[in-house]
Design a protein around this motif. Structure first.
Motif, PDB file in Angstrom:
ATOM      1  N   PHE A   1      -9.462 -48.185 -29.290  1.00 20.82           N
ATOM      2  CA  PHE A   1     -10.353 -47.242 -29.956  1.00 20.82           C
ATOM      3  C   PHE A   1     -11.269 -46.576 -28.939  1.00 20.82           C
ATOM      4  O   PHE A   1     -11.608 -47.168 -27.908  1.00 20.82           O
ATOM      5  CB  PHE A   1     -11.212 -47.966 -31.009  1.00 20.82           C
ATOM      6  CG  PHE A   1     -10.395 -48.581 -32.113  1.00 20.82           C
ATOM      7  CD1 PHE A   1     -10.005 -47.822 -33.196  1.00 20.82           C
ATOM      8  CD2 PHE A   1     -10.019 -49.906 -32.048  1.00 20.82           C
ATOM      9  CE1 PHE A   1      -9.246 -48.381 -34.208  1.00 20.82           C
ATOM     10  CE2 PHE A   1      -9.266 -50.483 -33.051  1.00 20.82           C
ATOM     11  CZ  PHE A   1      -8.876 -49.715 -34.128  1.00 20.82           C
ATOM     12  N   LEU A   2     -11.691 -45.369 -29.280  1.00 17.25           N
ATOM     13  CA  LEU A   2     -12.551 -44.567 -28.425  1.00 17.25           C
ATOM     14  C   LEU A   2     -13.589 -43.884 -29.300  1.00 17.25           C
ATOM     15  O   LEU A   2     -13.245 -43.315 -30.338  1.00 17.25           O
ATOM     16  CB  LEU A   2     -11.701 -43.526 -27.691  1.00 17.25           C
ATOM     17  CG  LEU A   2     -12.397 -42.464 -26.876  1.00 17.25           C
ATOM     18  CD1 LEU A   2     -12.862 -43.075 -25.555  1.00 17.25           C
ATOM     19  CD2 LEU A   2     -11.452 -41.322 -26.598  1.00 17.25           C
TER      20      LEU A   2
ATOM     21  N   PHE B   1     -12.638 -28.998 -31.633  1.00 13.36           N
ATOM     22  CA  PHE B   1     -12.318 -30.295 -31.049  1.00 13.36           C
ATOM     23  C   PHE B   1     -10.810 -30.477 -31.146  1.00 13.36           C
ATOM     24  O   PHE B   1     -10.217 -30.335 -32.207  1.00 13.36           O
ATOM     25  CB  PHE B   1     -13.050 -31.398 -31.832  1.00 13.36           C
ATOM     26  CG  PHE B   1     -12.855 -32.760 -31.265  1.00 13.36           C
ATOM     27  CD1 PHE B   1     -13.522 -33.136 -30.114  1.00 13.36           C
ATOM     28  CD2 PHE B   1     -12.015 -33.672 -31.877  1.00 13.36           C
ATOM     29  CE1 PHE B   1     -13.348 -34.398 -29.581  1.00 13.36           C
ATOM     30  CE2 PHE B   1     -11.839 -34.923 -31.358  1.00 13.36           C
ATOM     31  CZ  PHE B   1     -12.510 -35.289 -30.203  1.00 13.36           C
ATOM     32  N   GLY B   2     -10.168 -30.791 -30.013  1.00 12.94           N
ATOM     33  CA  GLY B   2      -8.725 -30.955 -30.014  1.00 12.94           C
ATOM     34  C   GLY B   2      -8.313 -32.219 -29.295  1.00 12.94           C
ATOM     35  O   GLY B   2      -9.015 -32.719 -28.430  1.00 12.94           O
TER      36      GLY B   2
ATOM     37  N   SER C   1      -5.296 -41.743 -35.914  1.00 14.37           N
ATOM     38  CA  SER C   1      -6.270 -41.108 -36.803  1.00 14.37           C
ATOM     39  C   SER C   1      -7.484 -40.640 -36.012  1.00 14.37           C
ATOM     40  O   SER C   1      -7.743 -41.124 -34.918  1.00 14.37           O
ATOM     41  CB  SER C   1      -6.710 -42.080 -37.902  1.00 14.37           C
ATOM     42  OG  SER C   1      -7.446 -43.146 -37.335  1.00 14.37           O
ATOM     43  N   LEU C   2      -8.184 -39.708 -36.614  1.00 17.64           N
ATOM     44  CA  LEU C   2      -9.447 -39.209 -36.078  1.00 17.64           C
ATOM     45  C   LEU C   2     -10.479 -39.260 -37.188  1.00 17.64           C
ATOM     46  O   LEU C   2     -10.194 -38.899 -38.331  1.00 17.64           O
ATOM     47  CB  LEU C   2      -9.318 -37.754 -35.621  1.00 17.64           C
ATOM     48  CG  LEU C   2      -8.415 -37.457 -34.440  1.00 17.64           C
ATOM     49  CD1 LEU C   2      -8.278 -35.953 -34.267  1.00 17.64           C
ATOM     50  CD2 LEU C   2      -8.974 -38.062 -33.193  1.00 17.64           C
ATOM     51  N   LYS C   3     -11.661 -39.700 -36.858  1.00 20.40           N
ATOM     52  CA  LYS C   3     -12.771 -39.663 -37.799  1.00 20.40           C
ATOM     53  C   LYS C   3     -13.859 -38.821 -37.149  1.00 20.40           C
ATOM     54  O   LYS C   3     -14.378 -39.166 -36.091  1.00 20.40           O
ATOM     55  CB  LYS C   3     -13.297 -41.062 -38.091  1.00 20.40           C
ATOM     56  CG  LYS C   3     -12.316 -41.925 -38.839  1.00 20.40           C
ATOM     57  CD  LYS C   3     -12.905 -43.291 -39.115  1.00 20.40           C
ATOM     58  CE  LYS C   3     -11.891 -44.156 -39.816  1.00 20.40           C
ATOM     59  NZ  LYS C   3     -12.405 -45.510 -40.058  1.00 20.40           N
ATOM     60  N   LEU C   4     -14.204 -37.733 -37.772  1.00 22.06           N
ATOM     61  CA  LEU C   4     -15.214 -36.826 -37.236  1.00 22.06           C
ATOM     62  C   LEU C   4     -16.423 -36.821 -38.159  1.00 22.06           C
ATOM     63  O   LEU C   4     -16.288 -36.719 -39.374  1.00 22.06           O
ATOM     64  CB  LEU C   4     -14.644 -35.407 -37.108  1.00 22.06           C
ATOM     65  CG  LEU C   4     -13.378 -35.274 -36.260  1.00 22.06           C
ATOM     66  CD1 LEU C   4     -12.840 -33.862 -36.343  1.00 22.06           C
ATOM     67  CD2 LEU C   4     -13.655 -35.647 -34.829  1.00 22.06           C
TER      68      LEU C   4
END
Length: 146
Positions: free
Chosen positions: A10-11, A49-50, A66-69
């Motif tokens: 994770f990041l 954001f990419g 997945s991405l959580k923004l």
């Protein structure tokens, strides 16, 4: 560090009040470790954001699952609001980014004269050598002993 692990990595990237913080969890223990923390980062508004999982010539597989923004609401003073609107290029205070060097000073008249002079001397020298070689070649091509 993150290859061939049996757990997810994770990041977290956080940008709050001109401070960019990146934290990672690569051990699978749900514990965040600091990666970088840079104060004084000024990012312009209106960018996107990419992400990409392209690794170049490597044959292993990297998947972005997945991405959580989140958009954080932070109270700003009118001065901070004005300064944030004036940013057109990404800038980090007290840090030089690659390609952002100071412009070169113009050459002095003497330096320009010397460059032009020695360039002309080299061109004349090359022409003289070329003429000498051409004459020798012509002389050699006329001599035939049959």
């Amino acid at each position: 560090m993150v290859r061939n692990l049996n757990h997810d990595t994770f990041l977290v990237i956080r940008y709050v009040k001109r401070r960019l913080t990146v934290m990672i969890d690569i051990d699978g223990k749900q514990e965040w470790r600091d990666c970088i923390d840079v104060p004084g980062v000024r990012l312009p508004r209106g960018y996107y954001f990419g992400t990409s999982s392209v690794t170049g010539d490597l044959s292993d597989n990297h998947d972005i699952i997945s991405l959580k923004l989140f958009q954080l609401t932070v109270e700003r003073t009118p001065e901070e609001e004005r300064q944030d609107k004036e940013v057109y290029l990404p800038v980090v205070d007290n840090l030089k980014l690659p390609g952002m060097e100071a412009p070169l000073e113009p050459m002095s008249g003497l330096a320009l004269f010397l460059i032009v002079f020695f360039s002309l001397v080299a061109i004349v020298f090359a022409i003289v050598i070329g003429v000498i070689v051409y004459n020798k070649w012509q002389e050699q091509s006329r001599k035939h002993f049959y």
